[in-house]
Design a protein around this motif. Structure first.
Motif, short mmCIF file in Angstrom:
data_model
loop_
_atom_site.label_atom_id
_atom_site.label_comp_id
_atom_site.label_asym_id
_atom_site.label_seq_id
_atom_site.Cartn_x
_atom_site.Cartn_y
_atom_site.Cartn_z
N LEU A 87 0.72 -1.18 -0.14
CA LEU A 87 -0.13 0.37 0.14
C LEU A 87 1.18 1.16 -0.38
O LEU A 87 0.74 2.13 -0.91
N VAL A 88 0.69 1.54 1.01
CA VAL A 88 2.17 2.90 1.48
C VAL A 88 2.70 2.50 2.41
O VAL A 88 2.42 1.76 2.83
N PRO A 89 4.90 3.07 2.03
CA PRO A 89 5.39 2.88 3.37
C PRO A 89 4.44 2.82 4.94
O PRO A 89 4.19 3.71 5.11
N GLY A 90 4.93 1.61 5.13
CA GLY A 90 5.22 1.61 6.67
C GLY A 90 3.66 1.03 6.62
O GLY A 90 3.15 0.33 8.01
N GLN A 91 2.64 1.00 5.98
CA GLN A 91 1.91 -0.19 5.52
C GLN A 91 1.80 -1.24 4.18
O GLN A 91 0.74 -1.63 4.06
N SER A 92 3.03 -1.56 4.16
CA SER A 92 3.37 -2.15 3.13
C SER A 92 3.50 -3.45 3.75
O SER A 92 4.80 -3.72 4.07
N PHE A 93 3.41 -4.55 3.61
CA PHE A 93 3.56 -6.05 3.78
C PHE A 93 4.33 -6.17 3.01
O PHE A 93 5.95 -7.52 3.59
N ILE A 94 5.24 -5.87 1.73
CA ILE A 94 6.54 -5.99 0.85
C ILE A 94 7.36 -5.30 1.81
O ILE A 94 8.77 -5.84 2.08
N ILE A 148 4.11 -18.02 -1.21
CA ILE A 148 2.91 -17.30 -0.19
C ILE A 148 1.40 -17.30 -1.22
O ILE A 148 1.87 -16.00 -2.57
N GLY A 149 0.99 -17.63 -1.20
CA GLY A 149 -0.75 -17.65 -1.53
C GLY A 149 -1.47 -17.02 -1.04
O GLY A 149 -2.29 -17.56 -0.15
N TYR A 150 -2.01 -16.08 -1.36
CA TYR A 150 -3.09 -14.66 -1.16
C TYR A 150 -4.40 -15.57 -1.88
O TYR A 150 -4.69 -14.83 -3.00
N CYS A 151 -5.33 -16.19 -0.64
CA CYS A 151 -6.47 -16.03 -0.88
C CYS A 151 -6.95 -16.94 -2.97
O CYS A 151 -6.22 -18.14 -2.24
N PHE A 152 -7.31 -17.30 -3.37
CA PHE A 152 -7.81 -17.97 -4.56
C PHE A 152 -5.36 -18.25 -5.51
O PHE A 152 -5.59 -19.17 -5.58
N LEU A 337 -6.61 -8.64 7.47
CA LEU A 337 -5.92 -9.84 8.66
C LEU A 337 -4.36 -9.42 7.11
O LEU A 337 -3.91 -9.65 8.10
N VAL A 338 -4.10 -9.07 5.87
CA VAL A 338 -3.13 -9.34 5.47
C VAL A 338 -2.55 -8.08 5.43
O VAL A 338 -1.53 -7.54 5.03
N ALA A 339 -3.56 -6.94 5.36
CA ALA A 339 -3.20 -5.78 4.52
C ALA A 339 -3.66 -3.97 6.01
O ALA A 339 -4.98 -4.45 6.12
N ALA A 341 -3.40 -1.35 9.61
CA ALA A 341 -3.37 -1.56 10.85
C ALA A 341 -3.19 -2.58 11.16
O ALA A 341 -2.22 -3.16 12.49
N ASN A 342 -4.42 -4.00 11.75
CA ASN A 342 -4.79 -4.61 12.26
C ASN A 342 -3.43 -6.07 11.66
O ASN A 342 -2.81 -6.71 12.04
N ALA A 343 -3.37 -5.44 10.13
CA ALA A 343 -2.23 -6.64 10.10
C ALA A 343 -0.66 -6.05 10.45
O ALA A 343 0.22 -7.48 10.52
N VAL A 344 -0.78 -5.20 10.59
CA VAL A 344 0.97 -4.92 10.74
C VAL A 344 1.32 -5.05 12.38
O VAL A 344 2.64 -5.79 12.22
N LYS A 345 0.19 -5.23 13.42
CA LYS A 345 0.11 -6.33 14.36
C LYS A 345 0.54 -7.02 14.75
O LYS A 345 0.44 -8.01 15.57
N ARG A 346 -0.61 -8.27 14.06
CA ARG A 346 -0.92 -9.46 14.31
C ARG A 346 0.08 -10.70 12.83
O ARG A 346 0.44 -11.35 13.23
N LEU A 347 -0.60 -10.34 11.62
CA LEU A 347 -0.11 -11.34 10.32
C LEU A 347 0.77 -11.22 10.12
O LEU A 347 1.91 -12.03 10.17
N TRP A 348 2.17 -10.19 10.26
CA TRP A 348 3.30 -9.85 9.80
C TRP A 348 4.38 -10.46 10.78
O TRP A 348 4.84 -10.73 10.12
#
Length: 360
Positions: A87-94, A148-152, A337-339, A341-348
């Motif tokens: 998404l944007v710096p600080g909120q990017s999984f990549i 890593i596969g997302y959804c389908f 789940l993946v993107a 603020a929630n993802a930053v704290k949990r999934l990542w």
């Protein structure tokens, strides 16, 4: 006469003034909303390693001095674009993965052209993904590749991994990936073979239009768009809320068409016959049984996923043949789940702790 309990008349002028100022701010911000394009998404530096038809393979430039040995290939869902993970710096999984020392590649999709309506399931599973894996191997100099596969994209990764059971896949991670398509209730009803003539649809229109796919998603929560627009207006004075809204709304409506033959196979093999769940799935004449996947496996599911409900995903971990396997359920929805603020704290952080020790 006494004032009603709890009512402070002295504060009323101040409250009125506050509401007037907020209304003015809403109007100003509303003009700004419609006159600007919103934040730039997918901006983490990357190179296009290969592009062919509907497929693009990206390699993201390193952000860490020390890199894990095993590269990571992300396989996106074929209905959506990959920038949801950047998404944007600080909120990017990549960005998060790069800063944690992973060598990151992504298999992303663009809209199939009319002449690509004949793309089949085997083109995705036996051609596109293996081609990208080979190019990741060549570019990284490593034989092992984590996927890593997302959804389908997770379904495609499962099919690839079960057919290519002797490697080179080192680890497999799936996010919100369905396995029992009977439990995709609305989609199952929508595609009921008694009423839905998939052959007529595909033979008539070729590629399945994105409007049809987007409408099917929105039917899962019919009032969600109206509610979200009301929330936007109520919070339009809040720059952070508006920024987040624009990012996720753009991605949610940026739906891709699906190649006709590919959609036909999804409908008949998965939605109608539930072959992946029933262990009767094959792709291009090659058996795809989940018990043949033996590599370390992680499946992350969302507690409030309205697109892939837990009942559609819960049997996956049992069907995988790996000894080293784990399911993790986290708070959030299909996207949060993946993107975000929630993802930053949990999934990542969870993914990093799991994958890091298996990437050496």
């Amino acid at each position: 006469m006494n004032a009603p309990t709890g009512l402070d008349f002295a504060s009323i002028p101040e409250r009125i003034q506050s509401e007037v100022q907020r209304a003015i701010q809403r109007s100003i911000k509303g003009v700004e909303y419609f006159s600007t394009s919103g934040p730039t998404l997918g901006s983490t530096p990357k190179d296009v390693l290969h592009s062919r038809g509907t497929m693009s393979l990206y390699h993201y430039r390193p952000m860490s001095d020390e890199i894990y040995r095993v590269p990571v290939l992300i396989v996106m869902a074929t209905t959506n674009r990959g920038y949801i993970l950047d998404l944007v710096p600080g909120q990017s999984f990549i960005e998060f993965l790069l800063k944690r020392g992973y060598d990151v590649y992504m298999l992303d999709w663009s809209a199939p052209r009319p002449e690509e309506k004949s793309l089949r399931m085997e083109d995705y599973v036996l051609d596109f993904i293996p081609d990208c894996v080979r190019r990741v191997q060549q570019d990284s100099g490593e034989q092992d590749v984590s996927i890593i596969g997302y959804c389908f994209g997770g379904v495609l990764s499962l099919l690839y991994g079960s057919i290519h059971k002797d490697g080179p896949m080192k680890n497999l991670i799936c996010f919100t990936t369905p396995i029992d398509f009977r439990e995709m209730k609305l989609f199952s009803n929508f595609s009921d073979r008694r009423y839905f003539d998939v052959d007529h649809l595909v033979d008539s229109v070729g590629n399945v239009p994105p409007e049809m796919i987007l409408s099917s998603f929105e039917m899962l929560r019919p009032a969600s768009r109206t509610v979200s627009q009301i929330q936007l207006w109520e919070n339009i004075w809040n720059d952070e809320f508006v920024k987040s809204y624009r990012m996720f709304d753009r991605w949610a409506t940026d739906t891709l068409p699906l190649a006709g033959e590919y959609f036909r196979a999804i409908t008949k093999d998965l939605m109608w016959d539930n072959k992946l769940f029933n262990d009767t799935m094959s792709v291009g004449g090659r058996a795809a049984k989940l018990e043949d996947i033996k590599v370390p496996f992680l499946h992350a599911v969302a507690e409030h996923d309205h697109i892939v409900p837990y009942d559609a995903a819960k049997h996956l971990i049992a069907k995988i043949g790996s000894e080293d396997k784990e399911e993790v359920m986290l708070k959030g929805g299909h996207v949060s789940l993946v993107a975000g603020a929630n993802a930053v704290k949990r999934l990542w952080p969870k993914l990093d702790s799991w994958l890091g020790k298996r990437s050496i």
